[in-house]
Design an enzyme around this catalytic site. Structure first.
Site, PDB file in Angstrom:
ATOM      1  N   HIS A 195      -4.265  -0.466   6.024  1.00 46.45           N
ATOM      2  CA  HIS A 195      -4.327   0.126   6.918  1.00 46.45           C
ATOM      3  C   HIS A 195      -5.243   0.025   8.278  1.00 46.45           C
ATOM      4  CE1 HIS A 195      -6.763   3.126   5.126  1.00 46.45           C
ATOM      5  NE2 HIS A 195      -6.039   3.394   4.251  1.00 46.45           N
ATOM      6  N   HIS A 224       1.138  -1.179   0.034  1.00 46.67           N
ATOM      7  CA  HIS A 224      -0.031   0.198  -0.412  1.00 46.67           C
ATOM      8  C   HIS A 224       1.147   1.410  -0.521  1.00 46.67           C
ATOM      9  CE1 HIS A 224      -4.222   2.190   1.143  1.00 46.67           C
ATOM     10  NE2 HIS A 224      -2.809   3.439   0.862  1.00 46.67           N
ATOM     11  N   LEU A 271      -5.170   9.569   7.819  1.00 44.25           N
ATOM     12  CA  LEU A 271      -6.955   7.862   8.068  1.00 44.25           C
ATOM     13  C   LEU A 271      -6.787   7.182   7.448  1.00 44.25           C
ATOM     14  CD1 LEU A 271      -8.858  11.400   6.856  1.00 44.25           C
ATOM     15  CD2 LEU A 271      -8.467  10.441   8.303  1.00 44.25           C
ATOM     16  N   HIS A 305      -9.979   0.626   1.560  1.00 48.12           N
ATOM     17  CA  HIS A 305     -10.484   1.963   2.131  1.00 48.12           C
ATOM     18  C   HIS A 305     -12.251   1.902   3.254  1.00 48.12           C
ATOM     19  CE1 HIS A 305      -8.884   5.637   4.035  1.00 48.12           C
ATOM     20  NE2 HIS A 305     -10.803   5.811   4.924  1.00 48.12           N
ATOM     21  N   ASN A 344      -5.324   7.083  -5.896  1.00 49.35           N
ATOM     22  CA  ASN A 344      -6.022   8.620  -5.653  1.00 49.35           C
ATOM     23  C   ASN A 344      -5.572  10.349  -6.446  1.00 49.35           C
ATOM     24  OD1 ASN A 344      -3.575   7.926  -3.431  1.00 49.35           O
ATOM     25  ND2 ASN A 344      -5.231   9.267  -2.002  1.00 49.35           N
ATOM     26  N   HIS A 348       3.367  14.538   1.559  1.00 44.13           N
ATOM     27  CA  HIS A 348       2.581  16.051   1.967  1.00 44.13           C
ATOM     28  C   HIS A 348       3.532  16.973   2.158  1.00 44.13           C
ATOM     29  CE1 HIS A 348      -1.568  14.231   1.413  1.00 44.13           C
ATOM     30  NE2 HIS A 348      -1.672  13.648   2.073  1.00 44.13           N
ATOM     31  N   HIS A 401       1.358   4.982  -1.736  1.00 49.12           N
ATOM     32  CA  HIS A 401       1.126   6.588  -2.047  1.00 49.12           C
ATOM     33  C   HIS A 401       2.700   7.159  -2.713  1.00 49.12           C
ATOM     34  CE1 HIS A 401      -3.146   7.072  -0.659  1.00 49.12           C
ATOM     35  NE2 HIS A 401      -2.359   6.432  -0.151  1.00 49.12           N
ATOM     36  N   LEU A 402       2.709   7.742  -4.258  1.00 49.46           N
ATOM     37  CA  LEU A 402       3.654   8.277  -4.466  1.00 49.46           C
ATOM     38  C   LEU A 402       3.160   9.311  -5.018  1.00 49.46           C
ATOM     39  CD1 LEU A 402       5.322   4.692  -6.830  1.00 49.46           C
ATOM     40  CD2 LEU A 402       6.375   6.210  -4.752  1.00 49.46           C
ATOM     41  N   ARG A 403       2.012   9.508  -5.555  1.00 52.83           N
ATOM     42  CA  ARG A 403       2.085  10.942  -6.017  1.00 52.83           C
ATOM     43  C   ARG A 403       2.257  10.864  -7.599  1.00 52.83           C
ATOM     44  NH1 ARG A 403      -1.143  11.363  -2.441  1.00 52.83           N
ATOM     45  NH2 ARG A 403      -0.937  11.871  -0.142  1.00 52.83           N
ATOM     46  N   LYS A 456      -9.617  -0.366  -6.102  1.00 51.33           N
ATOM     47  CA  LYS A 456      -9.174   0.427  -5.073  1.00 51.33           C
ATOM     48  C   LYS A 456     -10.828   1.202  -4.680  1.00 51.33           C
ATOM     49  CE  LYS A 456      -7.477   2.058  -0.642  1.00 51.33           C
ATOM     50  NZ  LYS A 456      -7.020   2.713  -0.549  1.00 51.33           N
ATOM     51  N   ASP A 459       1.234   2.805   4.005  1.00 44.03           N
ATOM     52  CA  ASP A 459       1.021   4.145   3.332  1.00 44.03           C
ATOM     53  C   ASP A 459       1.066   4.980   3.294  1.00 44.03           C
ATOM     54  OD1 ASP A 459      -2.064   4.743   2.875  1.00 44.03           O
ATOM     55  OD2 ASP A 459      -2.282   5.030   4.756  1.00 44.03           O
ATOM     56  N   ALA A 462      -4.282  15.082   5.916  1.00 40.59           N
ATOM     57  CA  ALA A 462      -3.650  13.368   6.402  1.00 40.59           C
ATOM     58  C   ALA A 462      -2.544  12.715   5.570  1.00 40.59           C
ATOM     59  CB  ALA A 462      -5.163  12.451   6.404  1.00 40.59           C
TER      60      ALA A 462
HETATM   61  O1  DOR Z   1      -4.267   9.329   5.406  1.00 39.20           O
HETATM   62  C1  DOR Z   1      -4.357   9.008   4.554  1.00 39.20           C
HETATM   63  N1  DOR Z   1      -3.219  10.136   3.182  1.00 39.20           N
HETATM   64  N2  DOR Z   1      -5.654   7.974   4.577  1.00 39.20           N
HETATM   65  C2  DOR Z   1      -5.522   8.271   3.033  1.00 39.20           C
HETATM   66  O2  DOR Z   1      -6.007   6.822   2.870  1.00 39.20           O
HETATM   67  C3  DOR Z   1      -5.001   8.630   1.844  1.00 39.20           C
HETATM   68  C4  DOR Z   1      -3.601   8.787   1.898  1.00 39.20           C
HETATM   69  C5  DOR Z   1      -3.400  10.038   1.074  1.00 39.20           C
HETATM   70  O3  DOR Z   1      -3.481   9.626  -0.160  1.00 39.20           O
HETATM   71  O4  DOR Z   1      -2.308  10.407   1.291  1.00 39.20           O
HETATM   72 ZN    ZN Z   2      -3.790   4.707   1.340  1.00 37.43          ZN
END
Ligand code: DOR
Ligand code: ZN
Length: 344
Positions: A174, A13, A219, A136, A41, A251, A15-17, A99, A247, A263
């Site tokens: 998560h 799980h 989250l 999620h 996302n 940011h 996130h790379l953006r 997802k 996860d 989050a």
């Molecule tokens: O804290 C989180 N950040 N929970 C998520 O489900 C998404 C993630 C994000 O993409 O920043």
């Molecule tokens: Zn996530």
């Protein structure tokens, strides 16, 4: 020097953006993990096979030459997802699953699902084509307390889904509550869960006592200590249904340290060391290999990795900040010590 070697781990799980951020996030995860499930996302979300393949190429372009790293793409489930798309995704070796984001549940989830019930034909197709559903698991109703959202989602949506689609392969992502642990333990072998470092190492006191700690805000939100202890018990139990998914969610500092902060914990710079810290603190370092490098691959029916990663017992500090093209980021565990370090 004390060392500890495990098969190279995978991150189920991540996130790379996109765009410039990839120059930071891809090398950080590829330095440690062989494979990672890439969350969809983005804005706009990754909803088609073509978009996922283009995103995958942008990721691979940031890969340092000496690293082998396989991004396994998750598609974003929306009200427009069709059984035909499920079939197309099933036929693509680089797509790992869909997802499910409840609309409004988290970062970039506006395009998410408003009616889980309406997904039935798509879930039927996923069950038929053996395409995993990554969830999620939080409701978003304004009248449900944020600390109860996971439990309500499980009762309201997940139990009915697993009853209606008993061989649908489902990963509750998560997990944060004793309720989620119980749900996964009670479910069939088709149901599993990922666990983040922050939910194993922290509880809501680490978010709120002595001041608000925005870098521990993610989250689903950190829960009370009794929930954390149930997660810890599950991770330490050696039950193959529980495995690593960081996860890690980048940011920039200005988006976290603000009146309405984002989050997400960017744990990638210390990911495997954070899990090692947890297992070692519980005298269970011998359980790290299966959790980080075995059970996830088994669940996803992929070969376990045959290369290895060595950790060295050495105290070090997670950097205060990480520079990115979009400005500095404060990583999770920033400035704090860890006792294991990946051997360079
Ligand atoms: O804290 C989180 N950040 N929970 C998520 O489900 C998404 C993630 C994000 O993409 O920043
Ligand atoms: Zn996530």
């Amino acid at each position: 020097m004390q060392t500890f070697t495990i098969p190279t781990p995978d991150d189920w799980h991540l996130h790379l953006r996109d765009e410039a951020m990839l120059a930071t996030t891809v090398p950080a995860s590829a330095a440690v993990f062989n494979r990672a499930v890439i969350m969809p996302n983005l804005v706009p979300p990754v909803t088609t096979v073509e978009a996922a393949m283009a995103y995958r190429q942008r990721i691979l372009q940031q890969l340092p030459e000496t690293y082998r790293f396989q991004p396994m793409m998750a598609l974003y489930l929306t009200a427009e997802t069709t059984p035909e798309l499920v079939a197309e995704a099933a036929a693509n070796e680089h797509i790992i699953g869909f997802k499910l984001y409840p609309s409004g549940a988290t970062t970039n989830s506006a395009a998410g699902v408003k009616s889980v019930d309406a997904l039935a034909p798509v879930l039927e197709a996923m069950q038929q084509h053996e395409v995993p559903l990554l969830v999620h698991g939080e409701v978003t109703d304004a009248d449900v307390d944020i600390f109860d959202r996971e439990k309500v989602f499980i009762d309201r949506h997940l139990r009915p889904i697993t009853e209606k689609f008993p061989t649908l392969r489902l990963v509750l992502e998560h997990i944060t509550t004793a309720d989620a642990v119980a749900f996964v333990e009670e479910s069939s072998e088709y149901v599993a869960a990922t666990m983040t470092p922050q939910h194993l190492l922290m509880n809501r006191n680490d978010l709120l006592v002595g001041g608000v700690r925005p870098h521990n805000y993610c989250l689903p939100i950190l829960k009370r200590r009794s929930h954390q202890m149930e997660l810890q018990r599950a991770a330490l139990s050696g039950n193959p249904k529980f495995f690593l998914g960081t996860d890690s969610a980048p940011h920039t500092q200005d988006k976290k340290e603000t009146a309405c902060g984002c989050a997400g914990c960017y744990s990638a710079p210390a990911a495997i060391e954070l899990y090692a810290e947890f297992f070692d603190a519980h005298g269970a370092l011998d359980k790290l290999a299966d959790f980080a490098s075995g059970f996830g691959a088994d669940f996803y029916r992929m070969p376990r990795n045959t290369n290895e990663l060595t950790l060295v017992k050495e105290t070090w500090q997670v950097p205060a900040t990480v520079d990115t093209a979009n400005g500095p980021m404060v990583p999770y565990w920033s400035g704090e010590s860890l006792n294991w370090k990946v051997q360079s």
